[in-house]
Design a protein around this motif. Structure first.
Motif, PDB file in Angstrom:
ATOM      1  N   THR A  26     -12.284  -0.617   3.711  1.00 18.51           N
ATOM      2  CA  THR A  26     -12.444  -1.051   2.321  1.00 18.51           C
ATOM      3  C   THR A  26     -12.005  -2.498   2.144  1.00 18.51           C
ATOM      4  O   THR A  26     -12.713  -3.314   1.539  1.00 18.51           O
ATOM      5  CB  THR A  26     -11.646  -0.137   1.375  1.00 18.51           C
ATOM      6  OG1 THR A  26     -12.156   1.207   1.504  1.00 18.51           O
ATOM      7  CG2 THR A  26     -11.735  -0.590  -0.064  1.00 18.51           C
ATOM      8  N   VAL A  27     -10.848  -2.844   2.679  1.00 17.65           N
ATOM      9  CA  VAL A  27     -10.333  -4.213   2.578  1.00 17.65           C
ATOM     10  C   VAL A  27     -11.244  -5.172   3.354  1.00 17.65           C
ATOM     11  O   VAL A  27     -11.612  -6.241   2.856  1.00 17.65           O
ATOM     12  CB  VAL A  27      -8.884  -4.309   3.085  1.00 17.65           C
ATOM     13  CG1 VAL A  27      -8.402  -5.752   3.140  1.00 17.65           C
ATOM     14  CG2 VAL A  27      -7.950  -3.474   2.204  1.00 17.65           C
ATOM     15  N   GLN A  85      -9.926   4.092   6.752  1.00 18.00           N
ATOM     16  CA  GLN A  85     -10.774   3.906   5.570  1.00 18.00           C
ATOM     17  C   GLN A  85     -10.262   2.765   4.705  1.00 18.00           C
ATOM     18  O   GLN A  85     -11.050   1.969   4.185  1.00 18.00           O
ATOM     19  CB  GLN A  85     -10.871   5.194   4.747  1.00 18.00           C
ATOM     20  CG  GLN A  85     -11.786   5.064   3.543  1.00 18.00           C
ATOM     21  CD  GLN A  85     -13.214   4.668   3.921  1.00 18.00           C
ATOM     22  OE1 GLN A  85     -13.838   5.274   4.785  1.00 18.00           O
ATOM     23  NE2 GLN A  85     -13.748   3.630   3.274  1.00 18.00           N
ATOM     24  N   THR A  86      -8.961   2.650   4.561  1.00 18.77           N
ATOM     25  CA  THR A  86      -8.382   1.551   3.785  1.00 18.77           C
ATOM     26  C   THR A  86      -8.708   0.219   4.455  1.00 18.77           C
ATOM     27  O   THR A  86      -9.080  -0.753   3.784  1.00 18.77           O
ATOM     28  CB  THR A  86      -6.862   1.721   3.641  1.00 18.77           C
ATOM     29  OG1 THR A  86      -6.582   3.021   3.116  1.00 18.77           O
ATOM     30  CG2 THR A  86      -6.268   0.671   2.725  1.00 18.77           C
ATOM     31  N   PHE A 141      -2.016   3.326   4.673  1.00 20.06           N
ATOM     32  CA  PHE A 141      -3.026   2.418   5.213  1.00 20.06           C
ATOM     33  C   PHE A 141      -3.663   3.080   6.425  1.00 20.06           C
ATOM     34  O   PHE A 141      -3.078   3.147   7.493  1.00 20.06           O
ATOM     35  CB  PHE A 141      -2.409   1.072   5.609  1.00 20.06           C
ATOM     36  CG  PHE A 141      -3.423  -0.012   5.810  1.00 20.06           C
ATOM     37  CD1 PHE A 141      -3.848  -0.785   4.739  1.00 20.06           C
ATOM     38  CD2 PHE A 141      -3.963  -0.250   7.063  1.00 20.06           C
ATOM     39  CE1 PHE A 141      -4.793  -1.779   4.907  1.00 20.06           C
ATOM     40  CE2 PHE A 141      -4.912  -1.249   7.246  1.00 20.06           C
ATOM     41  CZ  PHE A 141      -5.321  -2.013   6.172  1.00 20.06           C
ATOM     42  N   ASP A 142      -4.880   3.590   6.222  1.00 21.76           N
ATOM     43  CA  ASP A 142      -5.595   4.252   7.310  1.00 21.76           C
ATOM     44  C   ASP A 142      -6.882   3.487   7.617  1.00 21.76           C
ATOM     45  O   ASP A 142      -7.116   2.398   7.090  1.00 21.76           O
ATOM     46  CB  ASP A 142      -5.870   5.722   6.965  1.00 21.76           C
ATOM     47  CG  ASP A 142      -6.708   5.894   5.702  1.00 21.76           C
ATOM     48  OD1 ASP A 142      -7.282   4.892   5.173  1.00 21.76           O
ATOM     49  OD2 ASP A 142      -6.806   7.040   5.215  1.00 21.76           O
ATOM     50  N   PHE A 162       0.832  -1.196   0.000  1.00 23.71           N
ATOM     51  CA  PHE A 162       0.000   0.000   0.000  1.00 23.71           C
ATOM     52  C   PHE A 162       0.873   1.255   0.000  1.00 23.71           C
ATOM     53  O   PHE A 162       1.984   1.243   0.537  1.00 23.71           O
ATOM     54  CB  PHE A 162      -0.877   0.034   1.265  1.00 23.71           C
ATOM     55  CG  PHE A 162      -1.917  -1.041   1.316  1.00 23.71           C
ATOM     56  CD1 PHE A 162      -3.195  -0.805   0.842  1.00 23.71           C
ATOM     57  CD2 PHE A 162      -1.630  -2.299   1.857  1.00 23.71           C
ATOM     58  CE1 PHE A 162      -4.171  -1.800   0.890  1.00 23.71           C
ATOM     59  CE2 PHE A 162      -2.590  -3.288   1.916  1.00 23.71           C
ATOM     60  CZ  PHE A 162      -3.866  -3.035   1.432  1.00 23.71           C
ATOM     61  N   ILE A 197      -8.102  -5.098  -4.909  1.00 21.22           N
ATOM     62  CA  ILE A 197      -8.111  -3.725  -4.396  1.00 21.22           C
ATOM     63  C   ILE A 197      -6.920  -2.926  -4.910  1.00 21.22           C
ATOM     64  O   ILE A 197      -7.038  -1.754  -5.265  1.00 21.22           O
ATOM     65  CB  ILE A 197      -8.153  -3.740  -2.855  1.00 21.22           C
ATOM     66  CG1 ILE A 197      -9.525  -4.206  -2.407  1.00 21.22           C
ATOM     67  CG2 ILE A 197      -7.804  -2.373  -2.268  1.00 21.22           C
ATOM     68  CD1 ILE A 197      -9.627  -4.516  -0.927  1.00 21.22           C
ATOM     69  N   LEU A 198      -5.770  -3.559  -4.971  1.00 18.58           N
ATOM     70  CA  LEU A 198      -4.564  -2.857  -5.413  1.00 18.58           C
ATOM     71  C   LEU A 198      -4.415  -2.865  -6.935  1.00 18.58           C
ATOM     72  O   LEU A 198      -3.451  -2.333  -7.467  1.00 18.58           O
ATOM     73  CB  LEU A 198      -3.324  -3.455  -4.736  1.00 18.58           C
ATOM     74  CG  LEU A 198      -3.268  -3.259  -3.225  1.00 18.58           C
ATOM     75  CD1 LEU A 198      -2.150  -4.070  -2.603  1.00 18.58           C
ATOM     76  CD2 LEU A 198      -3.130  -1.778  -2.873  1.00 18.58           C
TER      77      LEU A 198
END
Length: 156
Positions: A27-28, A23-24, A20-21, A17, A150-151
């Motif tokens: 999402t994951v 929100q991340t 990476f917070d 990433f 995602i990535l």
């Protein structure tokens, strides 16, 4: 080494990433949960950063035992900075077993597939993304496929 270890190392090189917070993590986590629900998988999911759990979900069929596995597999990633599957496989390839040869408490550590490091470009490992409830290779595969999606990268 082995083809599997080469593949696991490649995954860790690719699945990095920029940041990476919370929100991340959400999402994951939601992507893993949605994949699990769609396939009817009895899994639990945990995403942690720097020791803080940012996401947790238990799908139908998961149990408290899965939470224990999540913690033990994540502890391996925290200690080694590598996927729990890679750590366990490295011990196996060398003719040993993690449980017998790591000298770590098996009540705290489990080198079974399903926990993947949260790797940040230029920083390294800052947490874990973990799944428990399936055979270890399937737990690992679910995490990797979700991260690939995602990535925006393809799986090996």
């Amino acid at each position: 080494m082995t083809g599997l270890i080469d593949e696991l190392e490649d995954q860790e090189r690719r699945l990095v990433f920029d940041a990476f917070d919370e929100q991340t993590a959400w999402t994951v986590g939601v992507a893993l949960r949605d994949a699990g629900l769609a396939a009817g998988l009895p899994i639990a999911i945990s995403i942690r950063r720097n020791g803080q759990e940012l996401f947790h979900a238990a799908l139908p069929g998961a149990s408290a035992d899965n939470d224990g596995w999540l913690a033990r597999k994540s502890a391996v990633v925290d200690r080694y900075g590598q996927s729990s599957l890679r750590v366990g496989e490295t011990f196996r390839v060398r003719g040993g077993s993690f449980d017998a040869d790591s000298r770590l408490d098996t009540a705290t550590y489990a080198a079974h597939g399903g926990a993947f490091p949260v790797l940040i470009k230029g920083t390294g490992c800052v947490g874990t993304i973990a799944v428990s409830g399936l055979p270890q290779l399937d737990d690992h595969k679910l995490v990797v496929e979700t991260l690939d999606s995602i990535l925006g990268q393809s799986t090996v």
